[in-house]
Motif scaffolding. Structure first.
Motif, PDB file in Angstrom:
ATOM      1  N   HIS A  96       0.879  -1.166   0.056  1.00 14.27           N
ATOM      2  CA  HIS A  96       0.092  -0.001  -0.088  1.00 14.27           C
ATOM      3  C   HIS A  96       0.851   1.362   0.090  1.00 14.27           C
ATOM      4  O   HIS A  96       1.577   1.456   1.169  1.00 14.27           O
ATOM      5  CB  HIS A  96      -0.935  -0.158   1.454  1.00 14.27           C
ATOM      6  N   VAL A  97       0.722   2.161  -1.111  1.00 15.12           N
ATOM      7  CA  VAL A  97       1.483   3.117  -1.252  1.00 15.12           C
ATOM      8  C   VAL A  97       1.096   4.367  -1.101  1.00 15.12           C
ATOM      9  O   VAL A  97       1.434   5.500  -0.456  1.00 15.12           O
ATOM     10  CB  VAL A  97       2.555   3.035  -2.638  1.00 15.12           C
ATOM     11  N   SER A  98      -0.190   4.509  -1.901  1.00 17.20           N
ATOM     12  CA  SER A  98      -1.087   5.465  -1.922  1.00 17.20           C
ATOM     13  C   SER A  98      -2.310   5.384  -2.289  1.00 17.20           C
ATOM     14  O   SER A  98      -2.823   4.339  -2.381  1.00 17.20           O
ATOM     15  CB  SER A  98      -0.466   6.428  -3.303  1.00 17.20           C
ATOM     16  N   ALA A 173       6.341   4.714   2.123  1.00 20.68           N
ATOM     17  CA  ALA A 173       7.015   5.493   0.958  1.00 20.68           C
ATOM     18  C   ALA A 173       7.274   4.696  -0.175  1.00 20.68           C
ATOM     19  O   ALA A 173       7.716   5.332  -1.242  1.00 20.68           O
ATOM     20  CB  ALA A 173       8.214   6.398   1.471  1.00 20.68           C
ATOM     21  N   GLY A 174       7.155   3.495  -0.100  1.00 22.20           N
ATOM     22  CA  GLY A 174       7.281   2.746  -1.142  1.00 22.20           C
ATOM     23  C   GLY A 174       8.626   1.987  -1.211  1.00 22.20           C
ATOM     24  O   GLY A 174       9.161   1.364  -2.374  1.00 22.20           O
ATOM     25  N   ASP A 175       9.605   2.450  -0.329  1.00 20.41           N
ATOM     26  CA  ASP A 175      10.730   1.873  -0.616  1.00 20.41           C
ATOM     27  C   ASP A 175      11.178   0.417  -0.080  1.00 20.41           C
ATOM     28  O   ASP A 175      12.046  -0.084  -0.510  1.00 20.41           O
ATOM     29  CB  ASP A 175      11.997   2.509   0.552  1.00 20.41           C
ATOM     30  N   GLY A 176      10.101  -0.300   0.745  1.00 19.94           N
ATOM     31  CA  GLY A 176      10.356  -1.511   1.108  1.00 19.94           C
ATOM     32  C   GLY A 176       8.821  -1.913   1.532  1.00 19.94           C
ATOM     33  O   GLY A 176       7.885  -1.136   1.394  1.00 19.94           O
ATOM     34  N   ILE A 177       8.850  -3.231   2.255  1.00 19.11           N
ATOM     35  CA  ILE A 177       7.421  -3.548   2.603  1.00 19.11           C
ATOM     36  C   ILE A 177       7.297  -3.710   4.067  1.00 19.11           C
ATOM     37  O   ILE A 177       8.154  -4.122   4.730  1.00 19.11           O
ATOM     38  CB  ILE A 177       7.294  -4.949   1.939  1.00 19.11           C
ATOM     39  N   LEU A 178       6.038  -3.034   4.536  1.00 15.64           N
ATOM     40  CA  LEU A 178       5.949  -2.948   6.018  1.00 15.64           C
ATOM     41  C   LEU A 178       5.436  -4.542   6.480  1.00 15.64           C
ATOM     42  O   LEU A 178       4.941  -5.534   5.572  1.00 15.64           O
ATOM     43  CB  LEU A 178       4.821  -2.133   6.348  1.00 15.64           C
ATOM     44  N   ALA A 198       0.531  -9.245  -5.263  1.00 10.78           N
ATOM     45  CA  ALA A 198       0.977  -8.284  -6.243  1.00 10.78           C
ATOM     46  C   ALA A 198       1.808  -7.207  -5.438  1.00 10.78           C
ATOM     47  O   ALA A 198       1.682  -7.081  -4.205  1.00 10.78           O
ATOM     48  CB  ALA A 198      -0.306  -7.742  -6.780  1.00 10.78           C
ATOM     49  N   VAL A 199       2.406  -6.347  -6.352  1.00 13.02           N
ATOM     50  CA  VAL A 199       3.194  -5.358  -5.953  1.00 13.02           C
ATOM     51  C   VAL A 199       3.108  -4.160  -6.755  1.00 13.02           C
ATOM     52  O   VAL A 199       2.899  -4.235  -7.878  1.00 13.02           O
ATOM     53  CB  VAL A 199       4.675  -5.797  -5.750  1.00 13.02           C
ATOM     54  N   LEU A 200       2.973  -3.043  -6.156  1.00 13.66           N
ATOM     55  CA  LEU A 200       2.975  -1.884  -6.800  1.00 13.66           C
ATOM     56  C   LEU A 200       4.220  -0.988  -6.511  1.00 13.66           C
ATOM     57  O   LEU A 200       4.788  -0.783  -5.595  1.00 13.66           O
ATOM     58  CB  LEU A 200       1.855  -1.036  -6.326  1.00 13.66           C
ATOM     59  N   VAL A 201       4.806  -0.320  -7.542  1.00 13.44           N
ATOM     60  CA  VAL A 201       5.873   0.484  -7.542  1.00 13.44           C
ATOM     61  C   VAL A 201       5.667   1.823  -8.538  1.00 13.44           C
ATOM     62  O   VAL A 201       5.185   1.806  -9.747  1.00 13.44           O
ATOM     63  CB  VAL A 201       7.107  -0.195  -7.850  1.00 13.44           C
TER      64      VAL A 201
END
Length: 283
Positions: A96-98, A173-178, A198-201
């Protein structure tokens, strides 16, 4: 990489403010509001008709998917997909980024989300989330509240929906995974349903504009100025990678397996984004 805490203090990226950027923002923001209001009103009117359950679900999926695709187009979001997202009925998890995660995923699948209950009270966004069939979870309200959410997820699965949730429980912030929370995974683990990772960048396409500050919405960033900064950008890229289904008979085992898979996919996508910037490949 697993993040135990955010690695930096939230601050706004220095998005260049140009006459063309100002024009883009002044056109985009009213367009976002208009499209959202029209869709919310239209769906509200359509929902008054006593549709059959399956027909109502199909109409909702069509409406939400086209609304989300329009939002992405207005903001200049280019979505690149690596792998195939599963059709419903299924469960999908991602980082979850945004707030943009929702229209990005919804534009591809017409899915239903599980969200924190505070979103239901947000102006306009809460109304639209309800219209889109979002399932709201009340964290910290005991097993009864959790049972209501899990029952709603089960009904959505029965309706043939792709049910999406964010096991990190918050944005980063999307730098890694919590670290993943396992609570919502108890349903697929109990009933033997596999979960697709799935992953979002996010990528601004500019080395001078950090996507972790310009596109990611996390920490204490206020929503209106963040949307304004995003609207100033010419556009941005969202890379989505989907993986094969993961199964386990216990929610914690399932969470651990999904976390490992998402971390590996995230590292791959981040490396790809860096290589694109280094070679100047077009997006």
């Amino acid at each position: 990489m697993t993040l135990e805490s955010a690695p930096r203090v939230p601050a706004y990226a220095r998005v260049p403010v140009t006459p063309l950027g100002l024009l883009r923002a002044l056109v985009r923001l009213p367009s976002l509001l208009l499209v959202t209001l029209v869709i919310a009103l239209a769906w509200g009117l359509v929902a008054l008709w006593p549709w059959r359950r399956a027909r109502r679900a199909a109409i909702r999926q069509w409406v939400t998917r086209h609304w989300a695709a329009t939002i992405c187009r207005i903001l200049g979001a280019r979505v690149e997909v690596d792998g195939g997202l599963p059709p419903g009925p299924a469960f999908l998890i991602t980082n979850h980024v945004s707030y943009m995660d929702i229209p990005v995923l919804m534009s591809l699948t017409g899915c239903r989300f599980v969200s924190k209950h505070e979103v239901a009270d947000w102006p306009l966004i809460g109304l639209l989330a309800k219209r889109a069939g979002t399932l709201f979870v009340k964290r910290g309200h005991g097993p009864e509240a959790a049972s209501v959410t899990l029952n709603g997820m089960a009904r959505a699965f029965e309706d043939g929906d792709l049910v999406v949730f964010f096991p990190e429980g918050t944005t980063s912030a999307g730098d890694g995974i919590l670290p993943f929370r396992s609570g919502l995974l108890s349903l697929p683990a109990r009933d033997g349903h596999p979960v697709y990772p799935a992953v979002l960048v996010y990528d601004t396409g500019r080395p001078d504009v950090d996507p972790g500050l310009a596109l990611a919405w996390w920490g204490h960033l206020a929503l209106p100025p963040h949307v304004w900064r995003m609207a100033l950008l010419k556009g941005f890229t969202v890379r989505l990678k989907a993986g094969d289904a993961v199964g386990a008979d216990h929610r914690k085992h399932l969470a651990r397996a999904l976390q490992e898979r998402v971390e590996a996919m995230h590292a791959e996508l981040k490396a790809r984004s860096v290589s694109y910037l280094g070679t100047g490949s077009p997006r």
